[in-house]
Design an enzyme around this catalytic site. Structure first.
Site, PDB file in Angstrom:
ATOM      1  N   ARG A  67       2.603 -17.057 -27.619  1.00 35.45           N
ATOM      2  CA  ARG A  67       1.420 -17.447 -26.825  1.00 35.45           C
ATOM      3  C   ARG A  67       0.332 -16.439 -27.141  1.00 35.45           C
ATOM      4  O   ARG A  67       0.506 -15.242 -26.932  1.00 35.45           O
ATOM      5  CB  ARG A  67       1.744 -17.469 -25.324  1.00 35.45           C
ATOM      6  N   HIS A 113      -1.951 -26.758 -26.953  1.00 37.04           N
ATOM      7  CA  HIS A 113      -0.834 -26.475 -26.046  1.00 37.04           C
ATOM      8  C   HIS A 113       0.204 -27.585 -26.231  1.00 37.04           C
ATOM      9  O   HIS A 113       0.454 -28.392 -25.331  1.00 37.04           O
ATOM     10  CB  HIS A 113      -1.330 -26.410 -24.606  1.00 37.04           C
ATOM     11  N   GLN A 116       3.372 -28.350 -23.808  1.00 38.60           N
ATOM     12  CA  GLN A 116       2.953 -28.960 -22.543  1.00 38.60           C
ATOM     13  C   GLN A 116       2.862 -30.483 -22.697  1.00 38.60           C
ATOM     14  O   GLN A 116       3.395 -31.240 -21.884  1.00 38.60           O
ATOM     15  CB  GLN A 116       1.582 -28.395 -22.132  1.00 38.60           C
ATOM     16  N   ASP A 163      -7.194 -30.153 -15.865  1.00 35.77           N
ATOM     17  CA  ASP A 163      -6.754 -28.780 -16.137  1.00 35.77           C
ATOM     18  C   ASP A 163      -7.856 -27.866 -15.592  1.00 35.77           C
ATOM     19  O   ASP A 163      -8.945 -28.336 -15.221  1.00 35.77           O
ATOM     20  CB  ASP A 163      -6.552 -28.592 -17.652  1.00 35.77           C
ATOM     21  N   CYS A 202      -1.413 -29.693 -15.686  1.00 40.03           N
ATOM     22  CA  CYS A 202      -0.404 -28.865 -16.373  1.00 40.03           C
ATOM     23  C   CYS A 202      -0.039 -27.629 -15.562  1.00 40.03           C
ATOM     24  O   CYS A 202       0.994 -27.020 -15.813  1.00 40.03           O
ATOM     25  CB  CYS A 202      -0.920 -28.473 -17.746  1.00 40.03           C
ATOM     26  N   ARG A 216       9.093 -29.561 -18.291  1.00 43.82           N
ATOM     27  CA  ARG A 216       8.933 -28.547 -19.341  1.00 43.82           C
ATOM     28  C   ARG A 216      10.323 -28.095 -19.801  1.00 43.82           C
ATOM     29  O   ARG A 216      10.574 -27.949 -20.986  1.00 43.82           O
ATOM     30  CB  ARG A 216       8.148 -27.325 -18.814  1.00 43.82           C
TER      31      ARG A 216
HETATM   32  N1   CP Z   1       1.339 -25.123 -17.973  1.00 47.12           N
HETATM   33  C1   CP Z   1       1.669 -23.912 -18.464  1.00 47.12           C
HETATM   34  O1   CP Z   1       1.769 -23.690 -19.669  1.00 47.12           O
HETATM   35  O2   CP Z   1       1.886 -22.982 -17.507  1.00 47.12           O
HETATM   36  P1   CP Z   1       2.054 -21.405 -17.738  1.00 47.12           P
HETATM   37  O3   CP Z   1       0.712 -20.895 -18.215  1.00 47.12           O
HETATM   38  O4   CP Z   1       2.445 -20.880 -16.423  1.00 47.12           O
HETATM   39  O5   CP Z   1       3.083 -21.194 -18.805  1.00 47.12           O
HETATM   40  N1  NVA Z   2      -6.234 -24.418 -20.390  1.00 46.92           N
HETATM   41  C1  NVA Z   2      -5.379 -23.494 -19.700  1.00 46.92           C
HETATM   42  C2  NVA Z   2      -3.964 -23.966 -19.722  1.00 46.92           C
HETATM   43  C3  NVA Z   2      -2.982 -23.078 -19.006  1.00 46.92           C
HETATM   44  C4  NVA Z   2      -1.574 -23.593 -19.102  1.00 46.92           C
HETATM   45  C5  NVA Z   2      -5.514 -22.119 -20.323  1.00 46.92           C
HETATM   46  O1  NVA Z   2      -5.532 -22.020 -21.554  1.00 46.92           O
HETATM   47  O2  NVA Z   2      -5.615 -21.132 -19.593  1.00 46.92           O
END
Ligand code: CP
Ligand code: NVA
Length: 306
Positions: free
Chosen positions: A103, A130, A133, A225, A265, A293
């Site tokens: 990540r 992502h 997700q 989101d 999400c 998930r």
């Molecule tokens: N939706 C999602 O990826 O959540 P986190 O950022 O908590 O992993």
């Molecule tokens: N768009 C958000 C998604 C988090 C799961 C971010 O990148 O922070």
């Protein structure tokens, strides 16, 4: 040959369909208490430069349930934080681990990892995509609506990483997606263009609009989101003003199909992109989404690591 998963576009429609079927099987096995350890002895690394609740937990529990082991690291705990080159780090990781979930911010950084890594690299979120997700969201849609192909989805909010992966998922799976964002916050043009080409083969459609009420008309699924993603904290105040009308609330949901479901999400900001009432409404499938998930990560790990 190792296989990476950096964006939904790395998969074919057929592969996504197989993953959906497998995730449902693994889910029902777990619910009926069947133990299954195909990844016994395998080690999964998680290298996370941003916070995470769901992605981290679901991957860690997924590999444990499949009989493997996980190791969670953040870049500042390892020599990378002191400048060790990605090329060297990636090669060393591959000598110990069997796959790695990353990540990070910059999407090109994960592509560089994938180039130098001889083990599968999985995108646990970048600024651009992502994909994990959205794979599990397709599972939630299939469970709730009985199909994915032909489903009409409205996405309300920022044209961000989640929106990009949704667009790619919709294109591959023959969905009709409408994205409503404020001017200047539209999804990446190149992603929309590439998805448009795929959509011609699957019967999908992708529309980019500005008006939320237009986007939700006849929608089966209404998705949102956060207005401010990780890394954009300095823009938070401005975005609160710009996105004010891009909220899932009762009035907006009244314009969607009567049985339309609400998706997010997570993490959510109640009172911003979604009201407290809609978060808790019977139409919300948000926590099923979070659970899925886990089941989808298991199908994905099995496919990439077995
Ligand atoms: N939706 C999602 O990826 O959540 P986190 O950022 O908590 O992993
Ligand atoms: N768009 C958000 C998604 C988090 C799961 C971010 O990148 O922070």
């Amino acid at each position: 040959m190792k296989r990476d998963f950096l964006s939904i576009g790395d998969l074919t429609t057929k592969e996504i369909e197989s993953l959906l079927i497998r995730a449902m099987e693994l889910k029902s096995m777990q619910k009926s208490g069947v133990e299954f350890h195909p990844l016994k002895g395998k080690n999964l690394g998680l290298l996370f430069e941003k916070q995470s609740t769901r992605t981290r937990l679901s991957f860690e529990v997924a590999i444990a349930q499949l009989g493997g082991h996980s190791i969670y690291l953040s870049p500042n705990q390892i020599q990378m934080g002191r400048g060790e080159d990605i090329r060297d780090t990636a090669q060393v990781f591959a000598r110990y681990l069997d796959a790695i979930v990353i990540r990070t911010y910059d999407h090109p950084m994960i592509e560089e990892w994938a180039r130098y890594s001889t083990i599968p690299v999985i995108n646990g979120l970048t600024d651009l995509h992502h994909p994990c997700q959205i794979l599990s969201d397709l599972l939630t849609i299939l469970e709730k609506k009985g199909r994915v192909c032909g489903i009409r989805m409205a996405y309300i909010g920022d044209g961000n990483n989640v929106a990009h992966s949704l667009i790619e998922g919709a294109a591959l799976m023959g969905m009709k997606i409408r994205i409503a964002t404020p001017g200047g916050y539209e999804p990446d043009k190149a992603i929309v263009e590439r998805a448009g080409i795929l959509a011609k083969e699957t019967g999908a459609s992708i529309e980019i609009l500005q008006e939320p009420s237009e986007a939700v008309k006849d929608a089966d699924v209404v998705y949102t989101d956060v207005w401010t993603s990780m890394g954009q904290e300095k823009e938070e105040e401005d975005r609160r003003g710009i996105f004010r009308r891009y909220q899932i609330n009762r009035e907006l949901m009244n314009r969607a199909e009567e049985d339309a479901i609400i998706m997010h999400c997570l993490p959510a900001h109640r009172g911003e992109e979604i009201t407290e009432e809609m978060m808790e409404s019977p139409r919300s499938v948000i926590f099923d989404q979070a659970e899925n998930r886990l089941h989808m990560q298991k199908a994905l790990l099995e496919m990439l690591m077995r």
